[in-house]
Design a protein around this motif. Structure first.
Motif, PDB file in Angstrom:
ATOM      1  N   TYR A 172     -13.950 -66.873  -9.883  1.00 50.78           N
ATOM      2  CA  TYR A 172     -13.631 -68.190  -9.335  1.00 50.78           C
ATOM      3  C   TYR A 172     -13.757 -68.193  -7.815  1.00 50.78           C
ATOM      4  N   ASP A 173     -13.239 -67.165  -7.162  1.00 49.41           N
ATOM      5  CA  ASP A 173     -13.323 -67.083  -5.704  1.00 49.41           C
ATOM      6  C   ASP A 173     -14.780 -67.041  -5.231  1.00 49.41           C
ATOM      7  N   ILE A 174     -15.596 -66.238  -5.918  1.00 53.19           N
ATOM      8  CA  ILE A 174     -17.017 -66.114  -5.542  1.00 53.19           C
ATOM      9  C   ILE A 174     -17.739 -67.441  -5.759  1.00 53.19           C
ATOM     10  N   ASN A 175     -17.540 -68.030  -6.933  1.00 53.67           N
ATOM     11  CA  ASN A 175     -18.258 -69.251  -7.285  1.00 53.67           C
ATOM     12  C   ASN A 175     -17.854 -70.430  -6.402  1.00 53.67           C
ATOM     13  N   LYS A 176     -16.556 -70.580  -6.176  1.00 55.94           N
ATOM     14  CA  LYS A 176     -16.113 -71.684  -5.325  1.00 55.94           C
ATOM     15  C   LYS A 176     -16.605 -71.494  -3.888  1.00 55.94           C
ATOM     16  N   GLY A 177     -16.593 -70.256  -3.422  1.00 54.03           N
ATOM     17  CA  GLY A 177     -17.092 -69.994  -2.074  1.00 54.03           C
ATOM     18  C   GLY A 177     -18.550 -70.390  -1.909  1.00 54.03           C
ATOM     19  N   ARG A 178     -19.376 -70.062  -2.926  1.00 54.91           N
ATOM     20  CA  ARG A 178     -20.794 -70.444  -2.879  1.00 54.91           C
ATOM     21  C   ARG A 178     -20.959 -71.959  -2.900  1.00 54.91           C
ATOM     22  N   MET A 179     -20.183 -72.603  -3.774  1.00 59.47           N
ATOM     23  CA  MET A 179     -20.290 -74.054  -3.907  1.00 59.47           C
ATOM     24  C   MET A 179     -19.869 -74.755  -2.616  1.00 59.47           C
ATOM     25  N   LEU A 180     -18.787 -74.290  -2.006  1.00 63.84           N
ATOM     26  CA  LEU A 180     -18.341 -74.880  -0.747  1.00 63.84           C
ATOM     27  C   LEU A 180     -19.396 -74.695   0.345  1.00 63.84           C
ATOM     28  N   ARG A 181     -20.034 -73.524   0.365  1.00 65.28           N
ATOM     29  CA  ARG A 181     -21.032 -73.240   1.388  1.00 65.28           C
ATOM     30  C   ARG A 181     -22.191 -74.233   1.336  1.00 65.28           C
ATOM     31  N   ILE A 182     -22.765 -74.412   0.145  1.00 60.19           N
ATOM     32  CA  ILE A 182     -23.920 -75.305   0.054  1.00 60.19           C
ATOM     33  C   ILE A 182     -23.496 -76.761   0.179  1.00 60.19           C
ATOM     34  N   ALA A 183     -22.306 -77.114  -0.335  1.00 57.79           N
ATOM     35  CA  ALA A 183     -21.854 -78.501  -0.270  1.00 57.79           C
ATOM     36  C   ALA A 183     -21.533 -78.930   1.156  1.00 57.79           C
ATOM     37  N   GLU A 184     -20.895 -78.052   1.920  1.00 57.54           N
ATOM     38  CA  GLU A 184     -20.591 -78.369   3.321  1.00 57.54           C
ATOM     39  C   GLU A 184     -21.892 -78.524   4.116  1.00 57.54           C
ATOM     40  N   TYR A 185     -22.831 -77.628   3.863  1.00 58.50           N
ATOM     41  CA  TYR A 185     -24.127 -77.707   4.538  1.00 58.50           C
ATOM     42  C   TYR A 185     -24.851 -79.004   4.164  1.00 58.50           C
ATOM     43  N   ALA A 186     -24.788 -79.364   2.881  1.00 59.00           N
ATOM     44  CA  ALA A 186     -25.454 -80.578   2.406  1.00 59.00           C
ATOM     45  C   ALA A 186     -24.862 -81.819   3.062  1.00 59.00           C
ATOM     46  N   ARG A 187     -23.533 -81.852   3.187  1.00 61.77           N
ATOM     47  CA  ARG A 187     -22.892 -82.995   3.848  1.00 61.77           C
ATOM     48  C   ARG A 187     -23.371 -83.114   5.298  1.00 61.77           C
ATOM     49  N   ASP A 188     -23.506 -81.984   5.983  1.00 62.40           N
ATOM     50  CA  ASP A 188     -23.978 -82.003   7.368  1.00 62.40           C
ATOM     51  C   ASP A 188     -25.434 -82.472   7.451  1.00 62.40           C
ATOM     52  N   ARG A 189     -26.249 -82.052   6.476  1.00 63.07           N
ATOM     53  CA  ARG A 189     -27.654 -82.495   6.467  1.00 63.07           C
ATOM     54  C   ARG A 189     -27.733 -83.992   6.168  1.00 63.07           C
ATOM     55  N   LEU A 190     -26.869 -84.483   5.306  1.00 61.46           N
ATOM     56  CA  LEU A 190     -26.838 -85.919   5.006  1.00 61.46           C
ATOM     57  C   LEU A 190     -26.433 -86.710   6.245  1.00 61.46           C
ATOM     58  N   ASP A 191     -25.453 -86.198   6.989  1.00 58.71           N
ATOM     59  CA  ASP A 191     -25.048 -86.849   8.235  1.00 58.71           C
ATOM     60  C   ASP A 191     -26.237 -86.937   9.200  1.00 58.71           C
ATOM     61  N   PRO A 196     -26.799 -68.654   4.106  1.00 65.34           N
ATOM     62  CA  PRO A 196     -27.226 -67.643   3.133  1.00 65.34           C
ATOM     63  C   PRO A 196     -27.609 -68.304   1.822  1.00 65.34           C
ATOM     64  N   SER A 197     -28.758 -67.960   1.270  1.00 66.04           N
ATOM     65  CA  SER A 197     -29.232 -68.655   0.068  1.00 66.04           C
ATOM     66  C   SER A 197     -29.678 -67.725  -1.054  1.00 66.04           C
ATOM     67  N   LEU A 198     -29.718 -66.420  -0.820  1.00 64.84           N
ATOM     68  CA  LEU A 198     -30.195 -65.507  -1.861  1.00 64.84           C
ATOM     69  C   LEU A 198     -29.350 -65.582  -3.124  1.00 64.84           C
ATOM     70  N   ASP A 199     -28.020 -65.759  -2.973  1.00 66.13           N
ATOM     71  CA  ASP A 199     -27.151 -65.778  -4.145  1.00 66.13           C
ATOM     72  C   ASP A 199     -27.126 -67.132  -4.835  1.00 66.13           C
ATOM     73  N   LEU A 200     -27.970 -68.068  -4.392  1.00 63.25           N
ATOM     74  CA  LEU A 200     -28.088 -69.355  -5.075  1.00 63.25           C
ATOM     75  C   LEU A 200     -29.231 -69.346  -6.086  1.00 63.25           C
ATOM     76  N   SER A 201     -30.054 -68.321  -6.065  1.00 61.37           N
ATOM     77  CA  SER A 201     -31.241 -68.294  -6.914  1.00 61.37           C
ATOM     78  C   SER A 201     -30.900 -67.836  -8.331  1.00 61.37           C
ATOM     79  N   LEU A 202     -31.891 -67.936  -9.202  1.00 62.92           N
ATOM     80  CA  LEU A 202     -31.726 -67.525 -10.590  1.00 62.92           C
ATOM     81  C   LEU A 202     -31.507 -66.024 -10.706  1.00 62.92           C
ATOM     82  N   ASP A 203     -31.861 -65.257  -9.701  1.00 56.66           N
ATOM     83  CA  ASP A 203     -31.707 -63.802  -9.730  1.00 56.66           C
ATOM     84  C   ASP A 203     -30.261 -63.382 -10.005  1.00 56.66           C
ATOM     85  N   ARG A 204     -29.299 -64.219  -9.633  1.00 56.16           N
ATOM     86  CA  ARG A 204     -27.897 -63.815  -9.811  1.00 56.16           C
ATOM     87  C   ARG A 204     -27.515 -63.657 -11.285  1.00 56.16           C
ATOM     88  N   TYR A 205     -28.332 -64.243 -12.167  1.00 52.84           N
ATOM     89  CA  TYR A 205     -28.070 -64.093 -13.602  1.00 52.84           C
ATOM     90  C   TYR A 205     -28.780 -62.894 -14.204  1.00 52.84           C
TER      91      TYR A 205
END
Length: 418
Positions: free
Chosen positions: A101-120, A407-416
């Motif tokens: 849960y800690d790992i997954n939420k951390g990844r989700m927060l990272r990309i979501a915060e970045y996405a909000r900034d890109r949308l701004d 960081p984006s390597l851990d967002l790819s399909l390779d993590r599975y």
């Protein structure tokens, strides 16, 4: 470089936009007659990085068992023989540990915060409008136990540098006076001031028009039949309009993405999770939301979109079934009526869509592990609108051989490990 993007939802269109910004020749294919007509059409309307949370969490198995006996359960599992559903549920349960849960939420927060900034930045650069607002989100708690459980999320938010504040009932009503009638139901709330709102369908349509003006070509009403590969590369896309070729390909077909990789012996761990929404005009301004709230008890989002209200929620596992369920509508109406009641439910438009969910909650963004000219941008679950600008920029950067901003390597399909 010529790039074909498969899918014209909010993910595909934002990807096409950023690719065009990098100077690529971009074409988009979608079977629908317009853009954003499936999962992007009537979602909850929230751009909610602070609320980016994996469903797989400690305690979920116990909660799921309890919800099975509740009429207005936020999770519904329709009995069916579906090996893909069983596999998804099994992998979801494997992620229900504190470490995962800690790992997954951390990844989700990272990309979501970045996405909000890109949308701004996109909004500032282009002036695009989409019934949006930047007034934050409040997660509403009806019980003391919900507040106690939120402590773990607040710890992770603090570690990720996400602004948040635990609110008293009086503080909630100061920000959302329309909830005054529900004072007796509330125990507190979690404010996420960096979260936003907006109509994803309107955004997608307007961004697609801007992308066309940049030279992006849309092939709408064209059905993708198969990806054709040779050894380690995609060579063409077979469509109802003939074969199409490019230098690079991006798969952004949401819940339908796995169908096109399965014949190529590449498994995408994505399952369609059905969600519902109601959209209605505001009937009583004094009992309407100012921004957006999430009713934690029913897992229902209530969002203001200009002069309309959007109510969204429910996670239903039922394959690709798109039937509108009357009992799911009852749950949405119940949450809204108890909290606000300032909309015209009799004229509400009822909608359902399929969210492409991964077992760990994180989208699959990046190059495919087997085909060197194929990129994946899919599996965003309930957070496609939230993460669209970020994942689109990441894919455009990678295809352009540029360093990604996060960081984006851990967002790819390779993590599975597939």
């Amino acid at each position: 470089m010529k790039v074909i993007v498969m899918g014209a939802g909010v993910i595909g269109v934002t990807t096409a936009w950023y690719l065009a910004q990098e100077g690529h020749e971009v074409e988009v294919i979608d079977r629908q007659p317009g853009v954003g007509l499936e999962t992007s059409f009537a979602n909850a309307g929230q751009v909610s990085p602070g609320y980016s949370t994996p469903w797989a969490m400690p305690g979920l198995p116990f909660k799921a068992a309890k919800w099975m006996f509740e009429k207005h359960s936020p999770l519904v599992i329709r009995p069916r023989f579906d090996t893909a559903m069983f596999r998804f549920m099994g992998e979801l349960l494997m992620n229900c540990t504190e470490k995962a849960y800690d790992i997954n939420k951390g990844r989700m927060l990272r990309i979501a915060e970045y996405a909000r900034d890109r949308l701004d930045a996109l909004r500032a650069d282009t002036g695009i409008t989409y019934d949006g607002a930047q007034k934050g989100l409040i997660q509403l708690f009806r019980t003391d136990s919900q507040i106690e459980y939120a402590a773990e999320d607040m710890r992770l938010l603090a570690e990720s540098g996400v602004e948040h504040k635990l609110l008293t009932v009086d503080e909630i009503l100061a920000r959302e006076p329309g909830l005054a009638h529900a004072r007796h139901l509330l125990k507190g709330g979690l404010l996420l001031p960096g979260d936003q709102t907006g109509d994803a369908h309107l955004f997608t349509r307007r961004l697609a028009k801007m992308a066309e003006e940049k030279g992006v070509k849309f092939h709408l009403g064209v059905t993708i039949e198969a990806l054709e590969a040779a050894s380690d590369a995609i060579v063409s896309i077979r469509t109802s309009a003939g074969r199409m070729t490019a230098d690079r390909y991006v798969l952004a077909l949401g819940s339908y993405s796995p169908r096109f990789l399965k014949p190529l012996e590449l498994r995408l761990p994505i399952y369609p999770v059905k969600g519902y929404s109601l959209t209605m005009p505001i009937a009583d301004e004094s009992r309407a939301p100012v921004s957006t709230v999430n009713d934690e008890t029913y897992k229902v989002a209530i969002t203001r979109l200009g002069d309309r209200i959007r109510i969204g929620g429910t996670a239903e596992l039922n394959g690709f079934n798109l039937r509108l369920s009357p009992d799911r509508r009852e749950t949405l109406e119940l949450s809204f009526s108890e909290m606000y009641g300032g909309g015209d439910l009799s004229s509400a438009k009822y909608w359902t869509g399929l969210r492409p969910c991964t077992p760990d909650g994180t989208p699959i963004v990046g190059p495919s592990p087997r085909y060197g000219n194929l990129w994946l941008n899919t599996g965003h679950g309930t957070l496609g609108w939230t993460m669209a600008a970020g994942s689109g920029q990441i894919v455009a950067d990678q295809i352009s051989s540029r360093q990604t901003a996060i960081p984006s390597l851990d967002l790819s399909l390779d993590r599975y490990g597939v």
